[in-house]
Design a protein around this motif. Structure first.
Motif, PDB file in Angstrom:
ATOM      1  N   THR A  12       0.757  -0.770   0.073  1.00 15.23           N
ATOM      2  CA  THR A  12      -0.131   0.339   0.164  1.00 15.23           C
ATOM      3  C   THR A  12       0.763   1.167  -0.231  1.00 15.23           C
ATOM      4  OG1 THR A  12      -1.788  -0.954   1.295  1.00 15.23           O
ATOM      5  CG2 THR A  12      -1.821   1.035   1.008  1.00 15.23           C
ATOM      6  N   ALA A  13       1.423   1.082   1.024  1.00 18.99           N
ATOM      7  CA  ALA A  13       2.489   2.520   0.983  1.00 18.99           C
ATOM      8  C   ALA A  13       3.790   2.882  -0.687  1.00 18.99           C
ATOM      9  CB  ALA A  13       4.047   1.813   1.861  1.00 18.99           C
ATOM     10  N   THR A  14       3.924   1.940  -0.860  1.00 19.75           N
ATOM     11  CA  THR A  14       4.650   1.798  -2.651  1.00 19.75           C
ATOM     12  C   THR A  14       3.157   2.414  -3.306  1.00 19.75           C
ATOM     13  OG1 THR A  14       6.414  -0.193  -1.788  1.00 19.75           O
ATOM     14  CG2 THR A  14       5.657   0.646  -3.796  1.00 19.75           C
ATOM     15  N   GLY A  30       5.526   7.265  -0.108  1.00 16.15           N
ATOM     16  CA  GLY A  30       4.736   6.444   0.441  1.00 16.15           C
ATOM     17  C   GLY A  30       4.238   6.145   1.739  1.00 16.15           C
ATOM     18  N   ALA A  31       2.781   6.212   2.533  1.00 20.45           N
ATOM     19  CA  ALA A  31       3.380   5.644   4.071  1.00 20.45           C
ATOM     20  C   ALA A  31       2.039   4.796   4.471  1.00 20.45           C
ATOM     21  CB  ALA A  31       2.820   6.652   4.778  1.00 20.45           C
ATOM     22  N   SER A  32       1.815   3.739   4.977  1.00 19.83           N
ATOM     23  CA  SER A  32       0.565   3.133   4.775  1.00 19.83           C
ATOM     24  C   SER A  32       0.178   3.210   6.555  1.00 19.83           C
ATOM     25  CB  SER A  32       0.583   2.018   4.632  1.00 19.83           C
ATOM     26  OG  SER A  32       1.200   0.901   5.074  1.00 19.83           O
ATOM     27  N   LEU A  33      -1.229   3.389   7.060  1.00 16.22           N
ATOM     28  CA  LEU A  33      -0.990   3.222   8.819  1.00 16.22           C
ATOM     29  C   LEU A  33      -2.020   2.290   9.058  1.00 16.22           C
ATOM     30  CD1 LEU A  33      -1.088   4.770  11.858  1.00 16.22           C
ATOM     31  CD2 LEU A  33      -2.474   6.458  10.392  1.00 16.22           C
ATOM     32  N   LEU A  34      -1.693   1.570  10.188  1.00 16.65           N
ATOM     33  CA  LEU A  34      -2.964   0.545  10.634  1.00 16.65           C
ATOM     34  C   LEU A  34      -2.960   0.883  11.455  1.00 16.65           C
ATOM     35  CD1 LEU A  34      -4.278  -2.590   9.829  1.00 16.65           C
ATOM     36  CD2 LEU A  34      -2.573  -3.139  10.989  1.00 16.65           C
ATOM     37  N   THR A  35      -4.916   1.323  11.997  1.00 17.19           N
ATOM     38  CA  THR A  35      -5.621   1.067  12.834  1.00 17.19           C
ATOM     39  C   THR A  35      -5.374  -0.499  13.866  1.00 17.19           C
ATOM     40  OG1 THR A  35      -7.795   0.816  12.557  1.00 17.19           O
ATOM     41  CG2 THR A  35      -7.361   2.992  12.020  1.00 17.19           C
ATOM     42  N   SER A  42      -4.362   5.540   4.156  1.00 16.74           N
ATOM     43  CA  SER A  42      -2.230   5.867   3.424  1.00 16.74           C
ATOM     44  C   SER A  42      -2.633   7.367   2.973  1.00 16.74           C
ATOM     45  CB  SER A  42      -2.610   4.799   1.556  1.00 16.74           C
ATOM     46  OG  SER A  42      -3.928   4.980   1.152  1.00 16.74           O
ATOM     47  N   GLY A  43      -0.951   7.142   2.614  1.00 20.81           N
ATOM     48  CA  GLY A  43      -0.660   8.747   2.121  1.00 20.81           C
ATOM     49  C   GLY A  43       0.838   9.142   1.479  1.00 20.81           C
ATOM     50  N   CYS A  44       0.790   9.914   0.490  1.00 21.65           N
ATOM     51  CA  CYS A  44       1.283  10.026   0.042  1.00 21.65           C
ATOM     52  C   CYS A  44       1.747  11.812  -0.031  1.00 21.65           C
ATOM     53  CB  CYS A  44       1.073   9.752  -1.331  1.00 21.65           C
ATOM     54  SG  CYS A  44      -0.067  11.250  -1.955  1.00 21.65           S
ATOM     55  N   ASN A  72      -6.667   4.897  17.294  1.00 18.36           N
ATOM     56  CA  ASN A  72      -5.944   4.265  18.222  1.00 18.36           C
ATOM     57  C   ASN A  72      -5.410   3.390  16.792  1.00 18.36           C
ATOM     58  OD1 ASN A  72      -7.168   3.667  21.015  1.00 18.36           O
ATOM     59  ND2 ASN A  72      -8.755   3.153  19.603  1.00 18.36           N
ATOM     60  N   PHE A  73      -3.816   3.621  16.742  1.00 20.82           N
ATOM     61  CA  PHE A  73      -2.929   3.034  15.697  1.00 20.82           C
ATOM     62  C   PHE A  73      -2.094   2.313  16.080  1.00 20.82           C
ATOM     63  CE2 PHE A  73      -3.957   7.516  15.427  1.00 20.82           C
ATOM     64  CZ  PHE A  73      -4.472   7.462  14.281  1.00 20.82           C
ATOM     65  N   GLU A  74      -1.501   1.015  15.131  1.00 26.07           N
ATOM     66  CA  GLU A  74      -1.325   0.421  15.599  1.00 26.07           C
ATOM     67  C   GLU A  74       0.510   0.200  14.912  1.00 26.07           C
ATOM     68  OE1 GLU A  74      -1.498  -4.178  15.234  1.00 26.07           O
ATOM     69  OE2 GLU A  74      -3.065  -3.632  15.556  1.00 26.07           O
ATOM     70  N   TYR A  75       0.659   0.131  13.515  1.00 30.30           N
ATOM     71  CA  TYR A  75       1.388   0.362  12.879  1.00 30.30           C
ATOM     72  C   TYR A  75       2.159   1.707  11.364  1.00 30.30           C
ATOM     73  CZ  TYR A  75       5.217  -2.931  11.250  1.00 30.30           C
ATOM     74  OH  TYR A  75       6.805  -3.513  10.515  1.00 30.30           O
ATOM     75  N   LEU A  76       3.240   1.930  11.500  1.00 35.77           N
ATOM     76  CA  LEU A  76       3.011   2.778  10.115  1.00 35.77           C
ATOM     77  C   LEU A  76       4.290   2.380   9.856  1.00 35.77           C
ATOM     78  CD1 LEU A  76       2.391   5.249   9.268  1.00 35.77           C
ATOM     79  CD2 LEU A  76       4.534   6.307  10.837  1.00 35.77           C
ATOM     80  N   VAL A  77       4.189   2.187   8.244  1.00 35.51           N
ATOM     81  CA  VAL A  77       5.122   1.754   7.158  1.00 35.51           C
ATOM     82  C   VAL A  77       5.259   2.873   6.447  1.00 35.51           C
ATOM     83  CG1 VAL A  77       5.621   0.432   4.897  1.00 35.51           C
ATOM     84  CG2 VAL A  77       4.762  -0.673   7.236  1.00 35.51           C
ATOM     85  N   VAL A  78       6.660   3.809   6.162  1.00 30.75           N
ATOM     86  CA  VAL A  78       7.160   4.327   5.253  1.00 30.75           C
ATOM     87  C   VAL A  78       7.846   4.424   4.681  1.00 30.75           C
ATOM     88  CG1 VAL A  78       7.938   7.198   5.777  1.00 30.75           C
ATOM     89  CG2 VAL A  78       6.820   6.055   7.385  1.00 30.75           C
ATOM     90  N   THR A  79       8.070   4.925   2.740  1.00 28.08           N
ATOM     91  CA  THR A  79       8.597   3.999   1.922  1.00 28.08           C
ATOM     92  C   THR A  79       8.878   5.656   1.028  1.00 28.08           C
ATOM     93  OG1 THR A  79       9.146   2.118   0.066  1.00 28.08           O
ATOM     94  CG2 THR A  79       7.438   3.267   0.359  1.00 28.08           C
ATOM     95  N   GLY A  80      10.066   4.993   0.048  1.00 28.67           N
ATOM     96  CA  GLY A  80      10.235   6.275  -0.768  1.00 28.67           C
ATOM     97  C   GLY A  80      11.491   5.336  -1.017  1.00 28.67           C
ATOM     98  N   ASP A  81      12.030   6.278  -1.920  1.00 25.09           N
ATOM     99  CA  ASP A  81      13.138   5.678  -3.548  1.00 25.09           C
ATOM    100  C   ASP A  81      14.605   5.965  -3.020  1.00 25.09           C
ATOM    101  OD1 ASP A  81      14.286   4.397  -5.823  1.00 25.09           O
ATOM    102  OD2 ASP A  81      14.055   5.640  -7.021  1.00 25.09           O
ATOM    103  N   THR A  82      15.102   5.530  -1.623  1.00 25.33           N
ATOM    104  CA  THR A  82      16.464   6.042  -0.772  1.00 25.33           C
ATOM    105  C   THR A  82      17.151   5.255  -1.178  1.00 25.33           C
ATOM    106  OG1 THR A  82      15.144   5.408   0.924  1.00 25.33           O
ATOM    107  CG2 THR A  82      15.288   7.237   0.485  1.00 25.33           C
TER     108      THR A  82
END
Length: 134
Positions: A12-14, A30-35, A42-44, A72-82
């Motif tokens: 999702t983040a990708t 990109g980011a995806s956040l799990l509640t 998701s966000g960009c 109430n949040f559980e997990y965040l994923v952040v990704t990029g072209d790094t």
């Protein structure tokens, strides 16, 4: 967090990298956040010619979730072209400290599949929070 959930969140983040509006920096994030209830937001990153008005992917996902009533949040994923796993900016770290528990896991990734799992506390030790305002 099981492996299937992690794979879905990374995907999702990708996918959000393609939605990023980055005409100036050419640096999509990109980011995806799990509640805790299992909803994914998701966000960009979204740039603006007045760079101070740019919003990062992490904050986009967080603000989207909060605006929908999530707290109430559980997990965040952040990704990029790094080269290595992406690192959130200071503003995003501060917003994470506001809305997430210090122990919440954050997975930093990149398009190469590299991963670094950390926590909000590790990303921003000594964070300024509402407790500091009393």
């Amino acid at each position: 967090m099981n492996e299937n959930q992690e794979i879905k969140l990374i995907r999702t983040a990708t996918d959000m990298l393609e939605r990023a509006y980055v005409p100036y920096s050419k640096f999509p994030v990109g980011a995806s956040l799990l509640t805790k209830e299992g909803t994914v937001y998701s966000g960009c990153n979204i740039e603006n010619a007045s760079f101070g008005l740019t919003n990062c992917a992490e904050r986009t996902a967080i603000f989207k979730a909060v605006s929908e009533g999530e707290k109430n949040f559980e997990y965040l994923v952040v990704t990029g072209d790094t080269d290595g796993p992406i690192s959130p900016c200071g503003a995003c770290r501060q917003v994470m400290a506001e809305f997430f528990s210090p122990e919440m896991k954050v997975l930093l990734t990149n398009r190469k599949g590299q991963k670094q799992e950390t926590t909000v506390q590790e990303l921003l030790p000594g964070a300024f929070t509402s407790k500091d305002m009393v």
